[in-house]
Design a protein around this motif. Sequence first.
Motif, short mmCIF file in Angstrom:
data_model
loop_
_atom_site.label_atom_id
_atom_site.label_comp_id
_atom_site.label_asym_id
_atom_site.label_seq_id
_atom_site.Cartn_x
_atom_site.Cartn_y
_atom_site.Cartn_z
N PHE A 154 0.83 -1.20 0.00
CA PHE A 154 0.00 0.00 0.00
C PHE A 154 0.87 1.26 0.00
N SER A 155 1.95 1.23 0.76
CA SER A 155 2.85 2.39 0.82
C SER A 155 3.51 2.64 -0.54
N ILE A 156 3.91 1.55 -1.19
CA ILE A 156 4.55 1.66 -2.50
C ILE A 156 3.57 2.24 -3.52
N ILE A 157 2.34 1.75 -3.50
CA ILE A 157 1.31 2.25 -4.42
C ILE A 157 1.05 3.73 -4.16
N LYS A 158 0.94 4.08 -2.90
CA LYS A 158 0.64 5.48 -2.53
C LYS A 158 1.73 6.41 -3.02
N GLU A 159 2.98 5.96 -2.96
CA GLU A 159 4.10 6.80 -3.34
C GLU A 159 4.37 6.78 -4.85
N LYS A 160 4.37 5.58 -5.45
CA LYS A 160 4.80 5.45 -6.84
C LYS A 160 3.65 5.42 -7.84
N HIS A 161 2.47 4.98 -7.38
CA HIS A 161 1.32 4.86 -8.28
C HIS A 161 0.07 5.39 -7.58
N PRO A 162 0.05 6.65 -7.21
CA PRO A 162 -1.08 7.19 -6.44
C PRO A 162 -2.41 7.07 -7.16
N GLU A 163 -2.38 6.97 -8.49
CA GLU A 163 -3.63 6.82 -9.23
C GLU A 163 -4.34 5.50 -8.92
N TYR A 164 -3.59 4.55 -8.31
CA TYR A 164 -4.18 3.25 -7.95
C TYR A 164 -4.47 3.14 -6.45
N TYR A 165 -4.16 4.18 -5.69
CA TYR A 165 -4.25 4.03 -4.24
C TYR A 165 -5.70 3.88 -3.77
N GLU A 166 -6.61 4.68 -4.30
CA GLU A 166 -8.01 4.55 -3.90
C GLU A 166 -8.52 3.15 -4.21
N ALA A 167 -8.17 2.64 -5.39
CA ALA A 167 -8.61 1.29 -5.77
C ALA A 167 -8.03 0.25 -4.83
N SER A 168 -6.78 0.46 -4.38
CA SER A 168 -6.15 -0.51 -3.47
C SER A 168 -6.89 -0.59 -2.14
N ASN A 191 -0.09 -4.25 -21.25
CA ASN A 191 1.17 -3.54 -21.02
C ASN A 191 1.06 -2.60 -19.82
N LYS A 192 -0.07 -1.94 -19.72
CA LYS A 192 -0.29 -1.04 -18.58
C LYS A 192 -0.33 -1.85 -17.27
N TYR A 193 -0.99 -3.00 -17.33
CA TYR A 193 -1.06 -3.89 -16.15
C TYR A 193 0.34 -4.32 -15.72
N CYS A 194 1.17 -4.76 -16.66
CA CYS A 194 2.51 -5.23 -16.31
C CYS A 194 3.38 -4.10 -15.77
N ASN A 195 3.26 -2.91 -16.34
CA ASN A 195 4.02 -1.77 -15.83
C ASN A 195 3.69 -1.51 -14.37
N PHE A 196 2.42 -1.59 -14.03
CA PHE A 196 1.98 -1.36 -12.65
C PHE A 196 2.44 -2.48 -11.72
N ILE A 231 -6.86 -5.00 -7.88
CA ILE A 231 -6.76 -3.53 -7.78
C ILE A 231 -6.75 -2.93 -9.18
N PHE A 232 -5.96 -3.51 -10.06
CA PHE A 232 -5.83 -2.99 -11.42
C PHE A 232 -7.17 -3.02 -12.15
N VAL A 233 -7.87 -4.15 -12.09
CA VAL A 233 -9.14 -4.27 -12.80
C VAL A 233 -10.18 -3.32 -12.23
N LEU A 234 -10.21 -3.19 -10.91
CA LEU A 234 -11.16 -2.27 -10.29
C LEU A 234 -10.91 -0.85 -10.78
N LYS A 235 -9.65 -0.46 -10.84
CA LYS A 235 -9.31 0.88 -11.33
C LYS A 235 -9.72 1.06 -12.79
N GLN A 236 -9.41 0.09 -13.63
CA GLN A 236 -9.70 0.23 -15.05
C GLN A 236 -11.19 0.22 -15.35
N GLN A 237 -11.93 -0.49 -14.50
CA GLN A 237 -13.36 -0.68 -14.79
C GLN A 237 -14.23 0.40 -14.15
#
Length: 564
Positions: A154-168, A191-196, A231-237
């Motif tokens: 969660f800390s990593i997502i919040k810092e590096k991928h904040p756009e996914y934090y709410e979904a997490s 590709n977006k999924y793998c990057n995340f 988390i990824f699918v929730l964000k994308q959907q």
Amino acid sequence: MDIKIYVCHHKEGPFFENEFFKPIQVGRAIAKKQLGGMIGDDTGENISEKNDNWCELTAIYWIWKNTNHDFVGINHYRRYLNFAENSQNSTISLDKNIDFLLYCSQNIVNICRSYDIITSPLCKIHQISSPNNRQTAYENYSFNHFESDMKLVFSIIKEKHPEYYEASQISSGLDICFFGNMMLMRRDIFNKYCNFVFSVLFTLENIIDTSKYDYYQRRVYGFIAERLSNIFVLKQQLLGGDKKAYHAGQISLPTFTRTYDFSELNTKLGFVNHPAQTAIEILHGGTVHLVISFDDAYMLHAIACIMSILDRASVRDALTFHVIHDESLGSPNISIIKRIFINAKIHFYDVRNDRFPGLLPRNRPHISKNTYYRLIMQDYLPREVSRIIYSDLDTIFLDDIIQLWNISMDNAILAGCLDEGGLTQSRKLFGKTHNKNYINAGVLLFDIQAAKAKYGNLRFLYAESLAKHVRNITLQDQDLLNISFVDDIIHLPLRWNVGSRIYGNNELDYAYSEADEKIAAENPAVIHFTGENKPWHADSTHPLKSIYLHYQERASQALQHAQR
């Protein structure tokens, strides 16, 4: 449209392929043997050597870096996404002889044209075999793995991928998810999924120390990835995304296990001219105390089991049977048992007024209340009876029970054989603190005196164990015994309790070795007909059921004679 689903394999067994499904060996860089007929994840840019910890992610990484399909994803060798009509969000099991690839490939092109992301079915989250114990994704991970690792994620997502934090945060509080990282996605979304996912996991890998994790917990990156996938699918959907997601069905295939020459085995274990047993010295007091329990409905099977024990015993006079029963074993049948086994020592103990067993959970309809009588037997057996053998009666003994009696317990309280799904059941009960000691309660050596000396009132012990684990107990008295004596268990040779899954398909995780399984399967001392499909059922497929049927016929004849 170029659609490819790579099916992950890590051991020998059947593999299947068509225009949509392609097998791939994961961890080939560190595998002892290269699997034929498929590609590996060790070519080009890869992380194949990480497979022990990263699981199917080594295949996902390889696909990401080395392919360019329009739609791409993964399956597992026993689990396939199912695109057949009306299969959405369902799981079915198919026989391996069915052309399941043709079946589950139906509509795959149309679904890919209509949706951006396809996943395996959404499931209610609960502990294995405990459907009533609903958990959130976060609760489930914390119980089964290390909560600190998820907090770091969660800390990593919040810092590096904040756009996914709410979904997490929202995903962690849900009590539904899809498992196995089984997905099929449009290439740009993949590709977006793998990057995340790989950004988060490579960062986590540089922070945590897994050197003290056991072999199961070292698969941390695979377990974390399952949560990241949701988390990824929730964000994308939903959360700012407009991608269309489809939860496909799933087809589960049988586990492909070792095969045996059952014709030869049936002959070897047969009953014509089996050698007479040579009398052996009887240790631990000179009398074998055997505790059993049955009711009127189980009479025939009880007689069959007792006959098998007496057949193989080298000193029959050394055996004393103790039958724990209630009103469901009537006086007429008690008299019949005594007439059939007129030369055997059989004692009966009526526990009908004991309310304790009736308070304990009964969640499997084919299991009677008698199964709990092994938990109260210490209050009814004569005081001088300390060490006992307890046996279920869906068993047939093929070796001298005195050999079992003579086994040293090394100051332990309980001795039994590793269960055919022991690791699965242990994780269900203990989560990340699971152990490899979970035993099957069908055949036990039990030192009652030692148990009382250490724990006092055993009913109190069992009640306390129930209170602490009630939500996860599904195997009733077996679970309670494994919880109560978790630090007091030793293992018997597996041949003294050979369950049905050893001779067939086993989807569960067990702790015994393949070598021990082979020895037990080819030279069983006790065949235990575990599961609901007993050998006396017409549709039983147990390959050694003829051994039971031999005793059933003898038991039926003896029963008819005694009833005259």
